[in-house]
Scaffold this motif. Structure first.
Motif, PDB file in Angstrom:
ATOM      1  N   LEU A  33       0.850  -1.203   0.000  1.00  0.00           N
ATOM      2  CA  LEU A  33       0.000   0.000   0.000  1.00  0.00           C
ATOM      3  C   LEU A  33       0.879   1.245   0.000  1.00  0.00           C
ATOM      4  CD1 LEU A  33      -2.585  -1.194   2.673  1.00  0.00           C
ATOM      5  CD2 LEU A  33      -2.947  -1.046   0.202  1.00  0.00           C
ATOM      6  N   GLU A  34       0.676   2.097  -0.979  1.00  0.00           N
ATOM      7  CA  GLU A  34       1.465   3.322  -1.103  1.00  0.00           C
ATOM      8  C   GLU A  34       0.508   4.512  -1.193  1.00  0.00           C
ATOM      9  OE1 GLU A  34       4.624   4.541  -0.953  1.00  0.00           O
ATOM     10  OE2 GLU A  34       3.567   6.419  -1.365  1.00  0.00           O
ATOM     11  N   GLN A  35       0.779   5.522  -0.354  1.00  0.00           N
ATOM     12  CA  GLN A  35      -0.153   6.662  -0.308  1.00  0.00           C
ATOM     13  C   GLN A  35      -0.079   7.557  -1.547  1.00  0.00           C
ATOM     14  OE1 GLN A  35       0.766   9.229   3.012  1.00  0.00           O
ATOM     15  NE2 GLN A  35       2.963   9.148   2.635  1.00  0.00           N
ATOM     16  N   GLU A  44      11.933   9.482   0.559  1.00  0.00           N
ATOM     17  CA  GLU A  44      13.391   9.435   0.733  1.00  0.00           C
ATOM     18  C   GLU A  44      14.138   8.801  -0.422  1.00  0.00           C
ATOM     19  OE1 GLU A  44      13.261   8.081   5.333  1.00  0.00           O
ATOM     20  OE2 GLU A  44      15.206   8.239   4.400  1.00  0.00           O
ATOM     21  N   SER A  45      13.423   8.108  -1.301  1.00  0.00           N
ATOM     22  CA  SER A  45      14.121   7.168  -2.186  1.00  0.00           C
ATOM     23  C   SER A  45      14.320   7.628  -3.613  1.00  0.00           C
ATOM     24  CB  SER A  45      13.359   5.831  -2.215  1.00  0.00           C
ATOM     25  OG  SER A  45      13.274   5.285  -0.934  1.00  0.00           O
ATOM     26  N   ASP A  46      13.621   8.678  -4.028  1.00  0.00           N
ATOM     27  CA  ASP A  46      13.624   8.986  -5.458  1.00  0.00           C
ATOM     28  C   ASP A  46      14.878   9.743  -5.900  1.00  0.00           C
ATOM     29  OD1 ASP A  46      12.625   9.449  -8.129  1.00  0.00           O
ATOM     30  OD2 ASP A  46      12.457  11.534  -7.484  1.00  0.00           O
ATOM     31  N   THR A 311      14.852  18.050  -3.919  1.00  0.00           N
ATOM     32  CA  THR A 311      14.747  17.923  -2.468  1.00  0.00           C
ATOM     33  C   THR A 311      14.271  16.517  -2.121  1.00  0.00           C
ATOM     34  OG1 THR A 311      12.483  18.751  -2.463  1.00  0.00           O
ATOM     35  CG2 THR A 311      14.246  20.370  -2.163  1.00  0.00           C
ATOM     36  N   CYS A 312      14.563  16.117  -0.914  1.00  0.00           N
ATOM     37  CA  CYS A 312      14.337  14.728  -0.506  1.00  0.00           C
ATOM     38  C   CYS A 312      14.395  14.699   1.022  1.00  0.00           C
ATOM     39  CB  CYS A 312      15.481  13.916  -1.110  1.00  0.00           C
ATOM     40  SG  CYS A 312      15.362  12.166  -0.892  1.00  0.00           S
ATOM     41  N   LEU A 313      13.794  13.718   1.658  1.00  0.00           N
ATOM     42  CA  LEU A 313      13.744  13.702   3.126  1.00  0.00           C
ATOM     43  C   LEU A 313      14.674  12.649   3.720  1.00  0.00           C
ATOM     44  CD1 LEU A 313       9.863  14.012   3.558  1.00  0.00           C
ATOM     45  CD2 LEU A 313      11.569  15.842   3.564  1.00  0.00           C
TER      46      LEU A 313
HETATM   47  C1  LIG Z   1      19.202  13.427  -0.575  1.00  0.00           C
HETATM   48  C2  LIG Z   1      19.346  12.012  -0.119  1.00  0.00           C
HETATM   49  C3  LIG Z   1      20.518  11.327  -0.399  1.00  0.00           C
HETATM   50  C4  LIG Z   1      20.697  10.017   0.034  1.00  0.00           C
HETATM   51  N1  LIG Z   1      21.833   9.360  -0.296  1.00  0.00           N
HETATM   52  C5  LIG Z   1      21.972   8.058   0.024  1.00  0.00           C
HETATM   53  C6  LIG Z   1      23.091   7.329  -0.447  1.00  0.00           C
HETATM   54  O1  LIG Z   1      23.939   7.865  -1.176  1.00  0.00           O
HETATM   55  N2  LIG Z   1      23.192   6.022  -0.108  1.00  0.00           N
HETATM   56  C7  LIG Z   1      22.250   5.399   0.670  1.00  0.00           C
HETATM   57  O2  LIG Z   1      22.412   4.214   0.951  1.00  0.00           O
HETATM   58  N3  LIG Z   1      21.168   6.072   1.124  1.00  0.00           N
HETATM   59  C8  LIG Z   1      21.011   7.373   0.817  1.00  0.00           C
HETATM   60  N4  LIG Z   1      19.924   8.072   1.237  1.00  0.00           N
HETATM   61  C9  LIG Z   1      18.975   7.436   2.163  1.00  0.00           C
HETATM   62  C10 LIG Z   1      18.027   6.483   1.478  1.00  0.00           C
HETATM   63  O3  LIG Z   1      17.600   7.023   0.255  1.00  0.00           O
HETATM   64  C11 LIG Z   1      16.855   6.198   2.421  1.00  0.00           C
HETATM   65  O4  LIG Z   1      17.379   5.684   3.646  1.00  0.00           O
HETATM   66  C12 LIG Z   1      15.901   5.182   1.832  1.00  0.00           C
HETATM   67  O5  LIG Z   1      15.514   5.574   0.528  1.00  0.00           O
HETATM   68  C13 LIG Z   1      14.682   5.060   2.735  1.00  0.00           C
HETATM   69  O6  LIG Z   1      13.669   4.348   2.069  1.00  0.00           O
HETATM   70  P1  LIG Z   1      12.259   4.150   2.757  1.00  0.00           P
HETATM   71  O7  LIG Z   1      11.552   3.131   1.931  1.00  0.00           O
HETATM   72  O8  LIG Z   1      12.421   3.927   4.213  1.00  0.00           O
HETATM   73  O9  LIG Z   1      11.554   5.584   2.664  1.00  0.00           O
HETATM   74  P2  LIG Z   1      10.631   6.207   1.511  1.00  0.00           P
HETATM   75  O10 LIG Z   1      11.240   6.051   0.193  1.00  0.00           O
HETATM   76  O11 LIG Z   1      10.255   7.574   1.939  1.00  0.00           O
HETATM   77  O12 LIG Z   1       9.357   5.271   1.529  1.00  0.00           O
HETATM   78  C14 LIG Z   1       8.360   5.354   2.527  1.00  0.00           C
HETATM   79  C15 LIG Z   1       7.037   5.221   1.801  1.00  0.00           C
HETATM   80  O13 LIG Z   1       5.972   5.017   2.713  1.00  0.00           O
HETATM   81  C16 LIG Z   1       4.838   5.662   2.177  1.00  0.00           C
HETATM   82  N5  LIG Z   1       3.871   5.856   3.252  1.00  0.00           N
HETATM   83  C17 LIG Z   1       4.085   6.526   4.416  1.00  0.00           C
HETATM   84  N6  LIG Z   1       2.948   6.541   5.154  1.00  0.00           N
HETATM   85  C18 LIG Z   1       2.015   5.877   4.439  1.00  0.00           C
HETATM   86  C19 LIG Z   1       0.637   5.554   4.676  1.00  0.00           C
HETATM   87  N7  LIG Z   1      -0.016   5.957   5.795  1.00  0.00           N
HETATM   88  N8  LIG Z   1      -0.009   4.844   3.738  1.00  0.00           N
HETATM   89  C20 LIG Z   1       0.619   4.416   2.601  1.00  0.00           C
HETATM   90  N9  LIG Z   1       1.908   4.716   2.323  1.00  0.00           N
HETATM   91  C21 LIG Z   1       2.588   5.424   3.246  1.00  0.00           C
HETATM   92  C22 LIG Z   1       5.433   6.965   1.644  1.00  0.00           C
HETATM   93  O14 LIG Z   1       4.578   7.628   0.747  1.00  0.00           O
HETATM   94  C23 LIG Z   1       6.710   6.478   1.008  1.00  0.00           C
HETATM   95  O15 LIG Z   1       6.561   6.165  -0.352  1.00  0.00           O
HETATM   96  C24 LIG Z   1      19.684   9.381   0.803  1.00  0.00           C
HETATM   97  C25 LIG Z   1      18.493  10.057   1.070  1.00  0.00           C
HETATM   98  C26 LIG Z   1      18.325  11.357   0.605  1.00  0.00           C
HETATM   99  C27 LIG Z   1      17.030  12.067   0.911  1.00  0.00           C
END
Ligand SMILES: Cc1cc2nc3c(=O)[nH]c(=O)nc-3n(C[C@H](O)[C@H](O)[C@H](O)COP(=O)(O)OP(=O)(O)OC[C@H]3O[C@@H](n4cnc5c(N)ncnc54)[C@H](O)[C@@H]3O)c2cc1C
Length: 387
Positions: A33-35, A44-46, A311-313
């Motif tokens: 499920l993706e919002q 954070e991932s794009d 930008t990215c989180l």
């Molecule tokens: C600028 C930047 C540079 C980075 N560089 C590196 C790097 O060089 N090397 C490295 O290893 N890492 C790097 N990182 C870190 C890495 O990208 C993140 O740690 C990783 O992408 C996290 O993935 P995630 O799936 O936890 O988060 P996300 O990609 O944010 O995924 C979380 C998902 O949950 C969904 N979601 C949240 N709440 C709900 C809900 N209630 N219902 C449905 N969906 C929901 C969101 O919409 C989102 O799509 C970087 C990050 C950034 C921002």
């Protein structure tokens, strides 16, 4: 009507997409499920690329990184797509820099990872764009490189669907009803049940965890990357230039040309705290200015107009260690929080989350990433975001 699955994955960013793949591959009936839209740019991932490296400050991260490469190998073999590009990686900085290069060297030695110690003259000889004084030193590790991030996430999603997973975009989870046998999730006006829930919510993790009465001190910051049209772009070609990290405070990192006809460089963890729902997308001029100043000083041939700023989180724990664990009161809920450096591990963490769901355990030592570590229970934890 409630539809039933073996596992529900909440969040389909880098890590959740990895979990959906490994769960579906293990024969589980999976609902993701993706919002927002799949591949959206609000979390954070794009982006085109993320650094992958064996060079880490502690041996357990080096061990974890070795397994991360193996997980990507599996995905590459199954998809037929190249996702990891080994450019070599350089960790460099002043001898008394705020991030001790010696710890990285010790960790790699401990895990028998080959690397080279380079002095300033050798760094300048191999990569002439670096303008550094003689007190700068570095480590070179040949397996470092980048993961094609957006493509890797899309590949996980495609393979998950191929293995039978249902992935729903624009479907926000609005309510969770925990239960020991069955967890019911409300999303997009529907109810879904599963015996296991995987929470991979990135910047929205604190809100999701609060439904389980779990509070952890997470800080979400708005970061950004810059793609500069370098004056001498050829010098930064993928085959010629490594990924690199400047090991000081502030810390900067960069990539060779990949995804854009430009060099990607930015400051690590230089952003301001934000609310993931209320954030803007405008670039932070201070981060841009600090990055430009760094480039003008140490990589002047990379200076050029910014072709793209994204930008990215980050979702940061105070110690910048991940959380990968099940909830003590709800062992059928597993959680991963990436702490701003987890993309390289996205497939591996996905595999671990799948193992926790299917087998209730994993062979990997998750103690450093546990909810129980004391710093996550302090009211005012000291923060150290430099890794
Ligand atoms: C600028 C930047 C540079 C980075 N560089 C590196 C790097 O060089 N090397 C490295 O290893 N890492 C790097 N990182 C870190 C890495 O990208 C993140 O740690 C990783 O992408 C996290 O993935 P995630 O799936 O936890 O988060 P996300 O990609 O944010 O995924 C979380 C998902 O949950 C969904 N979601 C949240 N709440 C709900 C809900 N209630 N219902 C449905 N969906 C929901 C969101 O919409 C989102 O799509 C970087 C990050 C950034 C921002």
């Amino acid at each position: 009507m409630t539809r039933s699955y073996d596992a529900i994955v909440l969040g389909l960013g880098g890590i959740g997409s990895g979990a959906a793949y490994w769960l579906a591959r293990a024969g589980q009936r999976v609902l993701g499920l993706e919002q927002f839209a799949l591949g959206h740019a609000r979390g954070e991932s794009d982006d085109h690329s993320r650094i992958i490296r064996l060079s880490y400050h502690a041996p357990h991260y080096v061990r974890f990184a070795k397994m991360a490469y193996e997980a990507w190998d599996t995905v590459e073999r199954e998809s037929g797509e190249q996702l990891v590009y080994r450019t070599g990686g350089l960790d460099l900085g002043p001898a008394d820099g705020a991030i001790p290069v010696s710890l990285y060297a010790q960790s790699m030695e401990c895990e028998e990872v080959p690397f080279e110690r380079l002095d300033a003259a050798e760094i300048r000889r191999r990569w002439p764009p670096f303008v550094i004084s003689d007190d700068v030193h570095g480590l070179y590790q040949s397996q470092s490189g980048l993961v094609a991030a957006a493509r890797a996430t899309a590949t996980h999603q495609r393979l998950a669907e191929h293995h039978g997973a249902t992935l729903l975009s624009n479907t926000r989870v609005t309510q969770i009803h925990p239960g020991s046998d069955e967890i019911v999730v409300e999303a997009g006006g529907e109810r879904y049940a599963a015996s296991h829930l995987v929470v991979a919510a990135g910047p929205w993790s604190a809100g999701i965890l609060s439904w389980f009465d779990v509070r952890v001190p997470l800080e979400v910051t708005k970061e950004q990357v810059h793609y500069f049209v370098a004056r001498e772009l050829d010098a930064f070609a993928l085959e010629r230039f490594p990924v690199w990290i400047w090991m000081d405070d502030p810390s900067f990192y960069g990539f060779p040309v990949f995804g854009e006809a430009a060099v990607k460089v930015t400051q690590d963890a230089g952003g301001q705290p934000v609310d993931p729902d209320g954030r803007g997308f405008e670039p932070d001029d201070d981060i841009l200015a600090r990055t430009r100043h760094f480039l003008a000083t140490h990589l002047p041939s990379a200076v050029g107009p910014a072709r793209l700023i994204k930008t990215c989180l980050y979702t940061l724990t105070p110690d910048r260690d991940f959380i990968i664990d099940t909830l003590r009161e709800h062992p059928n809920v597993s959680v991963a929080v990436g702490a701003g450096h987890a993309f390289k591990f996205a497939s591996l963490i996905g595999r671990v989350l799948a193992e926790l769901s299917v087998e209730g355990k994993t062979s990997l030592d998750l103690a450093p990433f546990s909810f129980d570590r004391p710093i996550l229970h302090m009211s005012q934890p000291p923060k150290n975001y430099l890794v």
